[in-house]
Design an enzyme around this catalytic site. Structure first.
Site, mmCIF file in Angstrom:
data_model
loop_
_atom_site.group_PDB
_atom_site.id
_atom_site.type_symbol
_atom_site.label_atom_id
_atom_site.label_comp_id
_atom_site.label_asym_id
_atom_site.label_seq_id
_atom_site.Cartn_x
_atom_site.Cartn_y
_atom_site.Cartn_z
ATOM 1 N N ARG A 30 13.556 27.930 -30.346
ATOM 2 C CA ARG A 30 14.573 28.552 -31.211
ATOM 3 C C ARG A 30 14.921 29.915 -30.650
ATOM 4 N NH1 ARG A 30 15.078 27.265 -36.666
ATOM 5 N NH2 ARG A 30 16.706 28.864 -36.622
ATOM 6 N N GLN A 64 18.886 24.897 -34.900
ATOM 7 C CA GLN A 64 17.695 24.072 -34.705
ATOM 8 C C GLN A 64 17.985 22.939 -33.725
ATOM 9 O OE1 GLN A 64 14.446 24.496 -36.324
ATOM 10 N NE2 GLN A 64 14.004 23.176 -34.573
ATOM 11 N N HIS A 82 22.341 22.605 -39.636
ATOM 12 C CA HIS A 82 21.360 23.541 -39.070
ATOM 13 C C HIS A 82 21.551 23.548 -37.540
ATOM 14 C CE1 HIS A 82 18.033 26.117 -38.843
ATOM 15 N NE2 HIS A 82 17.037 25.335 -39.217
ATOM 16 N N ARG A 86 21.797 32.427 -43.606
ATOM 17 C CA ARG A 86 21.190 31.204 -44.153
ATOM 18 C C ARG A 86 21.585 31.156 -45.622
ATOM 19 N NH1 ARG A 86 15.180 28.818 -43.429
ATOM 20 N NH2 ARG A 86 16.250 28.142 -41.558
ATOM 21 N N CYS A 104 11.668 19.863 -37.380
ATOM 22 C CA CYS A 104 12.113 21.268 -37.322
ATOM 23 C C CYS A 104 11.099 22.212 -37.957
ATOM 24 C CB CYS A 104 13.484 21.402 -37.969
ATOM 25 S SG CYS A 104 13.503 21.063 -39.739
ATOM 26 N N ASP A 123 12.284 14.995 -41.144
ATOM 27 C CA ASP A 123 12.301 16.306 -41.810
ATOM 28 C C ASP A 123 11.742 16.083 -43.217
ATOM 29 O OD1 ASP A 123 12.834 18.944 -42.459
ATOM 30 O OD2 ASP A 123 15.012 18.748 -42.439
HETATM 31 N N1 NVA Z 1 16.107 20.339 -44.201
HETATM 32 C C1 NVA Z 1 15.260 21.486 -44.400
HETATM 33 C C2 NVA Z 1 15.120 22.257 -43.131
HETATM 34 C C3 NVA Z 1 14.252 23.475 -43.210
HETATM 35 C C4 NVA Z 1 14.223 24.259 -41.934
HETATM 36 C C5 NVA Z 1 15.822 22.351 -45.511
HETATM 37 O O1 NVA Z 1 17.044 22.526 -45.562
HETATM 38 O O2 NVA Z 1 15.048 22.830 -46.345
HETATM 39 N N1 CP Z 2 13.026 25.254 -38.823
HETATM 40 C C1 CP Z 2 13.366 26.332 -39.541
HETATM 41 O O1 CP Z 2 14.542 26.682 -39.641
HETATM 42 O O2 CP Z 2 12.313 27.001 -40.082
HETATM 43 P P1 CP Z 2 12.346 28.204 -41.146
HETATM 44 O O3 CP Z 2 12.808 27.616 -42.442
HETATM 45 O O4 CP Z 2 10.956 28.714 -41.182
HETATM 46 O O5 CP Z 2 13.313 29.246 -40.655
#
Ligand code: NVA
Ligand code: CP
Length: 304
Positions: free
Chosen positions: A288, A134, A131, A104, A260, A220
């Site tokens: 997931r 997800q 992502h 990540r 998500c 989101d």
């Molecule tokens: N769009 C959000 C998703 C978090 C799982 C982010 O990137 O923070």
């Molecule tokens: N949806 C998702 O990826 O959640 P986290 O940021 O908690 O991993």
């Protein structure tokens, strides 16, 4: 032998997704009936986090353990990754001591460079741009609830962020439509997404119109990780892009709501929607784990 990675949704073919959804079903059923399934006995997953996470860490760590393997967690704060060791060198080292890597991070370019120097499969656990894990779980959830996604319409309300970009790729691969409505200046990036003359994408100024007849409504957070400096401007710009009961009413009668997570009730979605009968957010989160178990098994063993 070429190493396969899952860095963007478009890295896999439709046939591969069909296999993964079927396999996730089998793997989930085994989990629900306490049947031991250890195809990845002795295998090691390294998880690299440059941003916070609850679901991604939990689902990958529990998932690899349930497959008979183990996980190692690294973050930027207390590894050499945070002190400027080149990403290419980190990839050489990490991939010599593991069987699989999940990352990540910020720019997609970082994970692409890591993968180019990795001896083992690399999975995108979220970047600024995508992502894919997800959306894999979300489509598995939709199939579980409604049968098929082909030919259906997904409404995306809000920021055209990493989730939206991934939905747009998935629509191409799996032949469904995405109706996107974002505030001016926050719509899909044409450099990342084919949005003109694309039969799978329609852009709407009015979020209500994007939701009309949709089989799935999703949104989101207004401010994704890494964009916190823009928070104040975003709070103003997104005020009319909140998924509410009216939007769910104009959607198809059996529409589901997805997010998500983590969510901000009262910002991008009202409590009545996210905590209401059409919401499938807890299934999405649980799935997931099941979907990623199928993905990890596939990347290491192929079709079984
Ligand atoms: N769009 C959000 C998703 C978090 C799982 C982010 O990137 O923070
Ligand atoms: N949806 C998702 O990826 O959640 P986290 O940021 O908690 O991993």
């Amino acid at each position: 032998m070429t190493v396969r990675h899952f860095l963007q949704f478009k890295d896999f073919s439709r046939a591969e997704f069909e296999y993964l959804f079927a396999r996730a079903r089998v793997i989930k059923d085994k989990f629900k009936t306490y049947e031991t399934h250890h195809p990845l006995f002795d295998r090691t997953l390294v998880m690299v986090f440059e941003k916070a996470s609850t679901r991604t860490r939990l689902s990958f760590e529990a998932g690899i353990q349930q497959l008979g393997g183990s996980a190692i967690y690294l973050n930027t704060r207390d590894s050499q990754l945070g002190r400027g060791e080149p990403i290419e060198d980190s990839a050489e080292i990490i991939s010599r001591m593991s069987d699989l890597v999940m990352i990540r991070t910020f720019e997609q370019e970082i994970i692409e460079r890591f993968a180019a120097h990795s001896r083992v499969p690399v999975i995108n656990g979220l970047t600024n741009e995508y992502h894919p894990c997800q959306v894999l779980a979300d489509i598995f959830t939709f199939i579980e609830r409604r049968g098929v996604i082909e030919g259906k319409t997904v409404a995306w309300v809000g920021d055209a962020n990493n989730m939206c970009n991934t939905w747009l790729q998935a629509a191409e691969s799996l032949d469904f439509s995405v109706h996107v409505s974002s505030p001016p200046g926050y719509g899909p990036n044409p450099e990342l997404n084919a949005i003109t003359d694309n039969p799978h994408v329609r852009l709407f100024d009015d979020p209500m119109e994007a939701c009309r007849g949709a089989h799935l409504v999703s949104t989101d957070v207004w401010t994704s990780m890494g964009f916190e400096a823009e928070n104040e401007a975003r709070m103003k710009a997104f005020a009319d892009w909140r998924v509410d009961g009216e939007m769910m009413k104009i959607a198809a009668p059996d529409a589901v709501f997805m997010h998500c997570l983590p969510a901000h009730r009262g910002e991008e979605v009202t409590p009545e929607v996210i905590d209401g009968p059409q919401s499938v957010v807890w299934d999405e989160a649980e799935n997931r784990m099941h979907a990623q178990k199928a993905l990890m098994e596939y990347l290491l063993l192929g079709r079984v």
